[in-house]
Structure formats: structure tokens, C-alpha cells
Write a protein that holds these residues in place. Structure first.
Motif, short mmCIF file in Angstrom:
data_model
loop_
_atom_site.label_atom_id
_atom_site.label_comp_id
_atom_site.label_asym_id
_atom_site.label_seq_id
_atom_site.Cartn_x
_atom_site.Cartn_y
_atom_site.Cartn_z
N ALA A 133 8.65 12.91 -37.45
CA ALA A 133 9.49 11.71 -37.30
C ALA A 133 8.64 10.55 -36.82
N ASP A 134 8.59 9.50 -37.65
CA ASP A 134 7.73 8.34 -37.38
C ASP A 134 8.59 7.14 -36.98
N GLY A 135 8.27 6.52 -35.82
CA GLY A 135 9.07 5.36 -35.40
C GLY A 135 8.64 4.76 -34.10
N ARG A 136 9.65 4.32 -33.33
CA ARG A 136 9.37 3.68 -32.04
C ARG A 136 10.00 4.47 -30.89
N ASP A 137 11.15 5.11 -31.18
CA ASP A 137 11.90 5.80 -30.13
C ASP A 137 12.23 7.23 -30.53
N MET A 138 11.35 7.79 -31.38
CA MET A 138 11.61 9.15 -31.86
C MET A 138 11.55 10.15 -30.71
N GLY A 139 10.52 10.03 -29.84
CA GLY A 139 10.35 10.96 -28.73
C GLY A 139 11.21 10.63 -27.53
N THR A 140 11.60 9.37 -27.39
CA THR A 140 12.38 8.97 -26.20
C THR A 140 13.88 9.11 -26.41
N VAL A 141 14.37 8.76 -27.62
CA VAL A 141 15.83 8.70 -27.83
C VAL A 141 16.34 9.62 -28.95
N VAL A 142 15.71 9.55 -30.11
CA VAL A 142 16.28 10.25 -31.27
C VAL A 142 16.04 11.77 -31.18
N PHE A 143 14.81 12.17 -30.82
CA PHE A 143 14.50 13.60 -30.71
C PHE A 143 13.87 13.89 -29.34
N PRO A 144 14.68 13.77 -28.26
CA PRO A 144 14.10 13.95 -26.91
C PRO A 144 13.56 15.36 -26.68
#
Ligand code: DC
Length: 226
Positions: A133-144
Motif C-alpha cells: 500500500a503506497d500513500g501518505r497515511d497507509m501505516g498510520t490510518v488505513v492499515f495501522p
């Protein structure tokens, strides 16, 4: 924040524009045989749609109203062209990367209800055998709960140079000064917004790839995975 399906591994690649996330994510997905989520393309497609609906893209309710008729389709194209993005029967792939779309995408991405409305469609990409998952908030919000979180960065100058090369390949010419300014403006907006700002997750590994090739970054990530 909801928990995602732990049995399907997710590797998140977050970071600012032009850090090389797209190429690294594509390469990792190919290497591991995983699905690929380019979440920026979802924000860009939503921006193209909102602009076509002539909505005021700084007005949250106006943008949300356009989502009633927003049904993007992402189709694997041939290897040369990559993923093709469709809105109804219109292929909008060519429009996704232009600077007007980029600027509108950044604006709608700062609207909390817009981000909330696009969560489910991003989580839908988590399918077996796994997801990059490539983005800005993948690790913080979308896929914690992601198995591995990477925060990829590079110097602003290096990123502007890479973007200029990419645009030139697409036949789009722009000055380095304009490009650097646009990148800095977008970075400021993305990292200072109150909702899901661009920050590394506490448990992310940060890689500065100013001096590294895509292959070297991919190797590093694969060794972290092991
Ligand atoms: O990665 P990109 O340049 O294609 O992203 C387009 C815009 O969408 C950019 O301004 C940042 C925003 N974005 C976001 O806020 N959150 C994401 N997960 C992905 C992109």
C-alpha cells in the motif's frame, strides 16, 4: 481506527511526493506477487471527478456530493502502460498525473470527510496473498496493523529532479523552479493538515533514498521483511 484482516499481510510505503514510492511499491508487488494499492491515484481520480462535476474543491460538502456518482475502476493494463483508471466509460489515466489534478487532489485530501469517505475503497485492496500500500497515511490510518511499515523520503531537490524527468517522459515540460515550489507547497499542505497528516508511523522504518537506487531500496525492504 479499525483493525484490518491480520491474516493478509500488508506492507505500507508512505512518504512525500517524488520520493520514489510508486516505483518501489510496484517493484515489491511484482517481487512478492502481492496486490498494489496506489492510494494517491484514488485521491487523484476523485479530484478529476470533482473538477469534471465543477464542484468547488475547497468545499467539503460539494466534493462529498460528487462521490454519489464516483465509481472508479482500476484495471491492470499491459506492462508498458501500467494500471488504467476508468470513471464510468472514460479512461482518465492520462489526466491523473497532470499538475492541475495533483493540486486539486492535494486540496481534497485535506478535507477530513473526504478522507473518511475514501477509507473503505482503500481497505478493499487488502486481498490474498498480500498487499503493498503506497500513500501518505497507509501505516498510520488505513492499515495501522500492517506487518511492515516503511517511510520513504528524499531531499526536496532530488525529488523535484525526479518529478521533472518523469514529466518530461510524458511530454510535459515545466521549469525546475515551478516544480520545486509546487512540491514544497503540496508537502506543507500534506504535512500540516490536521487530519491524517504526512508523518511516519511510530513503528515505521525511515529510509532516505536520495542516494539510493530503486533496486537498493527494494533490497533493503525485502531484507527487513525477512
Ligand atoms: O501520491 P500522489 O502524488 O499521487 O498523491 C496525490 C495527492 O493525494 C497528494 O497531494 C497527497 C494526497 N494523498 C493523501 O493525502 N493520502 C494518501 N494516502 C495518498 C495521497
Amino acid at each position: 481506527m479499525t483493525s484490518t484482516d491480520q491474516s493478509i499481510p500488508v506492507i505500507t510505503i508512505d512518504g512525500p511526493s517524488g520520493a520514489g514510492k510508486g516505483s518501489v511499491a510496484q517493484s515489491l508487488a511484482r517481487e512478492l506477487g502481492y496486490h498494489l494499492l496506489d492510494s494517491g491515484a484514488i485521491y487523484r481520480a476523485a479530484a478529476v471527478h470533482a473538477l469534471e462535476c465543477e464542484a468547488d474543491i475547497e468545499d467539503q460538502n460539494a466534493v462529498l456530493a460528487t462521490f454519489e456518482s464516483f465509481n472508479p475502476r482500476f484495471e491492470a493494463g499491459n506492462p508498458d502502460d501500467g494500471v488504467q483508471v476508468w470513471l464510468n466509460d472514460q479512461n482518465i489515466t492520462g489526466k491523473l498525473r497532470n499538475e492541475d489534478t495533483a493540486s486539486a487532489a492535494s486540496k481534497i485530501a485535506s478535507l477530513p470527510a473526504v478522507r473518511q469517505a475514501l477509507l473503505a475503497s482503500q481497505r478493499d485492496f487488502q486481498r490474498p496473498p498480500g498487499l503493498i500500500a503506497d500513500g501518505r497515511d497507509m501505516g498510520t490510518v488505513v492499515f495501522p496493523d500492517a506487518k511492515l511499515k516503511i517511510f520513504l523520503t528524499a531531499s526536496a531537490q532530488e525529488r523535484a529532479q525526479r518529478r521533472s524527468k518523469q514529466l518530461k517522459e510524458q511530454g510535459i515540460t515545466t521549469t525546475m523552479q515551478r516544480l520545486t515550489q509546487e512540491i514544497q507547497e503540496r508537502d506543507t499542505r500534506d504535512s500540516t493538515r490536521s487530519h491524517s497528516p504526512l508523518v511516519a508511523a511510530d513503528d515505521a522504518i525511515t529510509i532516505d533514498c536520495s542516494e539510493l537506487s530503486i533496486e537498493q531500496v527494494v533490497k533493503l525492504i525485502l531484507s527487513e521483511l525477512k
